[in-house]
Write a protein that holds these residues in place. Structure first.
Motif, short mmCIF file in Angstrom:
data_model
loop_
_atom_site.label_atom_id
_atom_site.label_comp_id
_atom_site.label_asym_id
_atom_site.label_seq_id
_atom_site.Cartn_x
_atom_site.Cartn_y
_atom_site.Cartn_z
N GLN A 132 -10.51 5.25 17.97
CA GLN A 132 -11.33 3.98 17.94
C GLN A 132 -11.12 3.53 16.38
N ALA A 133 -10.77 4.40 15.61
CA ALA A 133 -10.67 4.21 13.96
C ALA A 133 -9.64 3.36 13.90
N ARG A 134 -8.25 3.59 14.70
CA ARG A 134 -7.08 2.76 14.33
C ARG A 134 -7.37 1.30 14.93
N PHE A 135 -7.98 1.32 15.97
CA PHE A 135 -8.48 -0.04 16.49
C PHE A 135 -9.41 -0.99 15.45
N GLY A 136 -10.21 -0.20 14.88
CA GLY A 136 -11.10 -0.89 13.88
C GLY A 136 -10.24 -1.33 12.63
N VAL A 137 -9.24 -0.53 12.18
CA VAL A 137 -8.34 -0.75 11.07
C VAL A 137 -7.52 -2.11 11.46
N ALA A 138 -7.04 -2.19 12.81
CA ALA A 138 -6.17 -3.06 13.13
C ALA A 138 -7.03 -4.51 13.44
N GLU A 139 -8.23 -4.28 13.50
CA GLU A 139 -9.17 -5.56 13.63
C GLU A 139 -9.50 -6.08 12.19
N ILE A 140 -9.41 -4.96 11.26
CA ILE A 140 -9.81 -5.72 9.96
C ILE A 140 -8.70 -6.29 9.23
N LEU A 141 -7.23 -5.27 9.42
CA LEU A 141 -6.13 -6.13 9.12
C LEU A 141 -5.93 -7.57 9.64
N LYS A 142 -6.03 -7.67 10.85
CA LYS A 142 -5.93 -9.17 11.30
C LYS A 142 -6.89 -10.03 10.63
N GLU A 143 -7.96 -9.68 10.56
CA GLU A 143 -8.79 -10.51 9.73
C GLU A 143 -8.38 -10.87 8.48
N VAL A 144 -8.08 -10.06 7.61
CA VAL A 144 -7.94 -10.32 5.92
C VAL A 144 -6.44 -10.96 6.18
N SER A 145 -5.65 -10.77 7.18
CA SER A 145 -4.24 -11.41 7.12
C SER A 145 -4.30 -12.93 7.18
N TYR A 146 -5.44 -13.35 7.72
CA TYR A 146 -5.59 -14.65 8.05
C TYR A 146 -6.18 -15.54 6.61
N ARG A 147 -6.68 -14.54 5.77
CA ARG A 147 -6.99 -15.29 4.63
C ARG A 147 -6.27 -15.16 3.50
N ARG A 148 -5.36 -16.05 3.40
CA ARG A 148 -4.34 -16.26 2.34
C ARG A 148 -4.52 -16.04 1.18
N HIS A 149 -4.00 -15.16 0.41
CA HIS A 149 -4.22 -14.95 -1.06
C HIS A 149 -2.90 -14.21 -1.35
N TYR A 150 -2.53 -14.88 -2.36
CA TYR A 150 -0.92 -14.42 -2.83
C TYR A 150 -1.15 -12.66 -3.35
N GLN A 151 -2.20 -12.53 -4.20
CA GLN A 151 -2.33 -11.19 -4.90
C GLN A 151 -2.73 -10.43 -3.68
N ASN A 152 -2.15 -9.02 -3.32
CA ASN A 152 -2.57 -8.12 -2.59
C ASN A 152 -2.68 -8.81 -1.32
N HIS A 153 -1.81 -9.64 -0.56
CA HIS A 153 -1.71 -10.22 0.64
C HIS A 153 -0.97 -9.19 1.56
N PRO A 154 -1.84 -8.66 2.48
CA PRO A 154 -1.23 -7.73 3.28
C PRO A 154 0.09 -7.77 3.99
N LYS A 155 0.64 -6.80 4.07
CA LYS A 155 2.06 -6.97 4.61
C LYS A 155 2.69 -5.86 5.50
N TYR A 156 2.38 -4.57 5.23
CA TYR A 156 2.62 -3.64 6.18
C TYR A 156 1.45 -2.64 6.32
N TRP A 157 1.61 -2.08 7.63
CA TRP A 157 0.78 -0.78 7.95
C TRP A 157 1.61 0.36 8.69
N LEU A 158 1.26 1.48 7.97
CA LEU A 158 2.19 2.68 8.43
C LEU A 158 0.93 3.63 8.80
#
Length: 268
Positions: A132-158
């Motif tokens: 459940q925690a993984r799916f929650g992280v995935a949802e957050i990462l998808k949401e923040v990736s839509y908010r374009r911002h050059y600094q700290n723009h999400p690129k990888y998930w390990l």
């Protein structure tokens, strides 16, 4: 004669030559996360020695250290009662002079559906103990990736995950990573989320009993002593390859410590 090109993922250029330290959100400070943090310290020191800006890590965990955490996790008796994230980050900062940060809350949306203020990082690493925690992280990462911002723009998930004797590490891109033109390789710019590609497998592997262990002996019934360590070394080697060599033909692996087998997962 037609020849098949080897599929390769080329590291995002910013990771190779950044102007500032690469931001990393490490989620989970238990059996795997506590060891991954040490590996990140080693990667950071090595990158700086090579003229790189290094890493800036933020460790997330709301759990308190108990006697059951001693031995298998990187904690000591004098630290019982402290937050795991605080104890580990303070230790790293004192040892090597970093200014890494600790969060004593879960990496999750609040009751109003708002994401954490510091959710955005170039690299997110999950060492969580439930699906459940993984799916929650995935949802957050998808949401923040839509908010374009050059600094700290999400690129990888390990993502690191394990059961008693087995585990896996999966590398995903957060969106498409621009790839160079290559005559030698087939460049792959999109590595799917672990929750998208292996979602059903993750749900099936969810252990029925997730209750906390009250002692180290009981904890060792749920997870073998060295499964976390072996996953950490191999998984962080994959991350190191992204920085050191600028490419990888693999996006992870399945690991079985019981019979010492490891199966790599190619990017294609």
């Amino acid at each position: 004669m037609n020849t098949t090109k080897t599929a390769i993922h080329f590291t995002d250029n910013y990771l190779l030559n950044p102007t500032n330290p690469i931001s990393v959100n490490l989620i989970g400070a238990g059996g795997t996360g506590s060891k991954v943090l040490t590996a990140l310290m080693e990667i950071n020191e090595s990158l700086i020695a090579l003229g790189h800006a290094g890493l800036q890590v933020r460790l997330w965990d709301d759990d308190i250290i108990t006697s059951a955490n001693l031995g298998r996790q990187r904690f000591f008796e004098c630290e019982t009662g402290l937050y795991k994230s605080v104890a580990l980050i303070n230790r790293i900062n004192r040892c090597v002079g970093t200014n890494w940060k600790a969060e004593t809350v879960k990496f999750e949306k609040d009751n109003l559906g708002r994401i954490p203020e510091e959710a955005r990082a170039i690299i997110t690493i999950t060492c969580v103990d439930n699906v459940q925690a993984r799916f929650g992280v995935a949802e957050i990462l998808k949401e923040v990736s839509y908010r374009r911002h050059y600094q700290n723009h999400p690129k990888y998930w390990l993502d690191f995950g394990n059961s008693r004797h087995t585990g896996q590490v999966i590398l995903s891109t957060i969106g498409e990573i621009q790839q160079p033109n290559s005559e030698k390789y087939e460049a792959v710019g999109n590595l799917p989320f672990v929750t998208d590609e292996f979602g059903e497998l993750l749900k099936q592997s969810e252990q029925e009993d997730n209750t906390p262990s009250c002692s180290l002996a009981e904890a060792l019934q749920h997870q073998d002593l060295f499964i976390n360590s072996s996953l950490t070394q191999m998984g962080c080697s994959l991350l190191w390859d992204l920085f050191r060599y600028g490419m990888t033909p693999y996006k992870g692996f399945f690991h079985n410590l019981k019979d010492y087998r490891t199966h790599p997962i190619k990017v294609a």
